[in-house]
Scaffold this active site. Sequence first.
Site, PDB file in Angstrom:
ATOM      1  N   HIS A  45      -2.613  -9.150  -1.236  1.00 22.16           N
ATOM      2  CA  HIS A  45      -2.219  -8.998  -2.647  1.00 22.16           C
ATOM      3  C   HIS A  45      -2.775 -10.161  -3.480  1.00 22.16           C
ATOM      4  O   HIS A  45      -3.260  -9.964  -4.593  1.00 22.16           O
ATOM      5  CB  HIS A  45      -0.693  -9.031  -2.793  1.00 22.16           C
ATOM      6  CG  HIS A  45       0.025  -7.882  -2.171  1.00 22.16           C
ATOM      7  ND1 HIS A  45       0.812  -8.021  -1.059  1.00 22.16           N
ATOM      8  CD2 HIS A  45       0.100  -6.570  -2.527  1.00 22.16           C
ATOM      9  CE1 HIS A  45       1.348  -6.852  -0.746  1.00 22.16           C
ATOM     10  NE2 HIS A  45       0.922  -5.949  -1.607  1.00 22.16           N
TER      11      HIS A  45
ATOM     12  N   LYS B 281      -7.510  -0.920   1.435  1.00 20.57           N
ATOM     13  CA  LYS B 281      -6.678  -0.614   2.604  1.00 20.57           C
ATOM     14  C   LYS B 281      -6.034   0.764   2.417  1.00 20.57           C
ATOM     15  O   LYS B 281      -5.969   1.565   3.332  1.00 20.57           O
ATOM     16  CB  LYS B 281      -5.634  -1.715   2.751  1.00 20.57           C
ATOM     17  CG  LYS B 281      -4.374  -1.292   3.446  1.00 20.57           C
ATOM     18  CD  LYS B 281      -4.278  -1.891   4.800  1.00 20.57           C
ATOM     19  CE  LYS B 281      -3.114  -1.440   5.615  1.00 20.57           C
ATOM     20  NZ  LYS B 281      -2.061  -0.708   4.966  1.00 20.57           N
ATOM     21  N   ASP B 282      -5.536   1.020   1.191  1.00 24.42           N
ATOM     22  CA  ASP B 282      -4.995   2.344   0.865  1.00 24.42           C
ATOM     23  C   ASP B 282      -6.114   3.126   0.170  1.00 24.42           C
ATOM     24  O   ASP B 282      -6.075   3.342  -1.039  1.00 24.42           O
ATOM     25  CB  ASP B 282      -3.775   2.198  -0.052  1.00 24.42           C
ATOM     26  CG  ASP B 282      -2.649   1.468   0.645  1.00 24.42           C
ATOM     27  OD1 ASP B 282      -2.159   1.959   1.666  1.00 24.42           O
ATOM     28  OD2 ASP B 282      -2.269   0.376   0.171  1.00 24.42           O
TER      29      ASP B 282
ATOM     30  N   GLN C 278      -5.260   6.321  -1.654  1.00 28.36           N
ATOM     31  CA  GLN C 278      -4.557   5.983  -2.903  1.00 28.36           C
ATOM     32  C   GLN C 278      -5.557   5.535  -3.975  1.00 28.36           C
ATOM     33  O   GLN C 278      -5.465   5.929  -5.135  1.00 28.36           O
ATOM     34  CB  GLN C 278      -3.543   4.869  -2.613  1.00 28.36           C
ATOM     35  CG  GLN C 278      -2.938   4.245  -3.860  1.00 28.36           C
ATOM     36  CD  GLN C 278      -1.855   3.236  -3.535  1.00 28.36           C
ATOM     37  OE1 GLN C 278      -0.771   3.611  -3.173  1.00 28.36           O
ATOM     38  NE2 GLN C 278      -2.138   1.949  -3.677  1.00 28.36           N
TER      39      GLN C 278
ATOM     40  N   MET D  23       4.340  -3.457  -4.657  1.00 28.11           N
ATOM     41  CA  MET D  23       5.742  -3.213  -4.300  1.00 28.11           C
ATOM     42  C   MET D  23       6.351  -4.497  -3.743  1.00 28.11           C
ATOM     43  O   MET D  23       7.357  -4.469  -3.041  1.00 28.11           O
ATOM     44  CB  MET D  23       5.845  -2.072  -3.296  1.00 28.11           C
ATOM     45  CG  MET D  23       5.333  -0.754  -3.884  1.00 28.11           C
ATOM     46  SD  MET D  23       6.088   0.710  -3.187  1.00 28.11           S
ATOM     47  CE  MET D  23       5.590   0.561  -1.502  1.00 28.11           C
ATOM     48  N   GLY D  24       5.721  -5.642  -4.047  1.00 27.97           N
ATOM     49  CA  GLY D  24       6.256  -6.928  -3.614  1.00 27.97           C
ATOM     50  C   GLY D  24       5.973  -7.195  -2.157  1.00 27.97           C
ATOM     51  O   GLY D  24       5.056  -6.607  -1.570  1.00 27.97           O
TER      52      GLY D  24
ATOM     53  N   ARG E 284       3.969  -3.735   6.169  1.00 26.20           N
ATOM     54  CA  ARG E 284       4.564  -3.031   7.308  1.00 26.20           C
ATOM     55  C   ARG E 284       4.291  -3.728   8.644  1.00 26.20           C
ATOM     56  O   ARG E 284       4.925  -3.398   9.641  1.00 26.20           O
ATOM     57  CB  ARG E 284       4.085  -1.581   7.350  1.00 26.20           C
ATOM     58  CG  ARG E 284       4.658  -0.789   6.192  1.00 26.20           C
ATOM     59  CD  ARG E 284       4.123   0.598   6.137  1.00 26.20           C
ATOM     60  NE  ARG E 284       4.473   1.233   4.871  1.00 26.20           N
ATOM     61  CZ  ARG E 284       5.605   1.858   4.623  1.00 26.20           C
ATOM     62  NH1 ARG E 284       6.514   1.957   5.554  1.00 26.20           N
ATOM     63  NH2 ARG E 284       5.840   2.407   3.436  1.00 26.20           N
TER      64      ARG E 284
ATOM     65  N   GLN F 181      -1.489 -12.345   1.663  1.00 26.37           N
ATOM     66  CA  GLN F 181      -2.791 -12.823   1.230  1.00 26.37           C
ATOM     67  C   GLN F 181      -3.647 -11.705   0.612  1.00 26.37           C
ATOM     68  O   GLN F 181      -4.432 -11.942  -0.297  1.00 26.37           O
ATOM     69  CB  GLN F 181      -3.493 -13.440   2.451  1.00 26.37           C
ATOM     70  CG  GLN F 181      -4.425 -14.572   2.147  1.00 26.37           C
ATOM     71  CD  GLN F 181      -3.894 -15.571   1.135  1.00 26.37           C
ATOM     72  OE1 GLN F 181      -2.778 -16.070   1.270  1.00 26.37           O
ATOM     73  NE2 GLN F 181      -4.676 -15.844   0.098  1.00 26.37           N
TER      74      GLN F 181
HETATM   75  O1  PAF Z   1       0.018   0.243  -3.038  1.00 28.90           O
HETATM   76  C1  PAF Z   1       1.180   0.029  -3.432  1.00 28.90           C
HETATM   77  O2  PAF Z   1       1.761  -1.038  -3.216  1.00 28.90           O
HETATM   78  C2  PAF Z   1       1.914   1.106  -4.208  1.00 28.90           C
HETATM   79  O3  PAF Z   1       1.608   2.379  -3.745  1.00 28.90           O
HETATM   80  C3  PAF Z   1       1.697   1.018  -5.749  1.00 28.90           C
HETATM   81  C4  PAF Z   1       0.243   1.246  -6.114  1.00 28.90           C
HETATM   82  C5  PAF Z   1       2.139  -0.356  -6.242  1.00 28.90           C
HETATM   83  C6  PAF Z   1       2.523   2.078  -6.457  1.00 28.90           C
HETATM   84  O4  PAF Z   1       3.884   1.918  -6.205  1.00 28.90           O
END
Ligand code: PAF
Length: 284
Positions: A37, A151-152, A155, A30-31, A189, A35
């Site tokens: 990412h 971290k997620d 997800q 999500m931009g 965040r 580091q």
């Molecule tokens: O983890 C994220 O940044 C978002 O949940 C993702 C996987 C890009 C989906 O929008």
Amino acid sequence: MKKITTVSALRLLVADWKQAGKRIAFVPTMGNLHQGHLSLVSKATELADKVIVSIFVNPLQFDDKADLSAYPRTVEVDIEQLTSVECDAVFLPTAEIMYPEGMDRQTVITVPGMDDKLCGQARPGHFDGVATVVVKLFNMVQPDVAVFGEKDYQQLLLIKKMVADLNLPLKIIGLPTYREESGLAMSSRNQYLTSKQRKQAASIYRILNDIKTELLNGGADFVKLEQQAKDELTQLGFEPDYVEIRRARNLEPAKQSDKELRILLAARLGKARLIDNIPVTIQS
Ligand code: PAF
């Protein structure tokens, strides 16, 4: 690095690469890249010949409109950073491209058993939004492999289950959480925190590790350990949402006989909702 803004241009590029026998790795984001990412992108370069990163702040996964509008958008800087890590293409769709008929008329993916616990309880609809955008992006990019951060963790498991359940032809790779020197998990965040809160936020990792030490030393009263951690968070000025010791494989409540555990935590500090988790393996 190519900048792609339409699905048709993306499809042409991907078709060219596939015809040339190239393997494609994908990192959806999500931009507001940090580091953490960039470490996913570096891993992606090891796993395939070509790397595509997407940047899309997905409105479908925000249960709170204020959270969506406050989410940091830093596309120009993100693109500069991606250029320095051998990313081959960045996909920058708009909400109109992702949801041409509007979000209300979008077919939605629900991943049962993963969507309604832990963060799913506090953020209703969040994981449907994540699953839906990720499956759409997978269908657009058609990667051989996609890389996500641990971290997620919820997800990550949700996406792995979705890929298995829908027989999607790609491999999902999870990478360990990238941390600041203080132990604080890197997150977009974190910039909602004041410098004082940022120091305080480092206690999250310490508290997770304290629980881990207890578990490794034979601590078996999970409910007590969870409650102690929540009390400590409250004393330190956090508003704890959950601290849970779960089965690592599927995030079901852990039993004494489980060996592979995951300790997960979510807490509010000031304007930020922070999440973190660590693995624990109990030796038999
Ligand atoms: O983890 C994220 O940044 C978002 O949940 C993702 C996987 C890009 C989906 O929008």
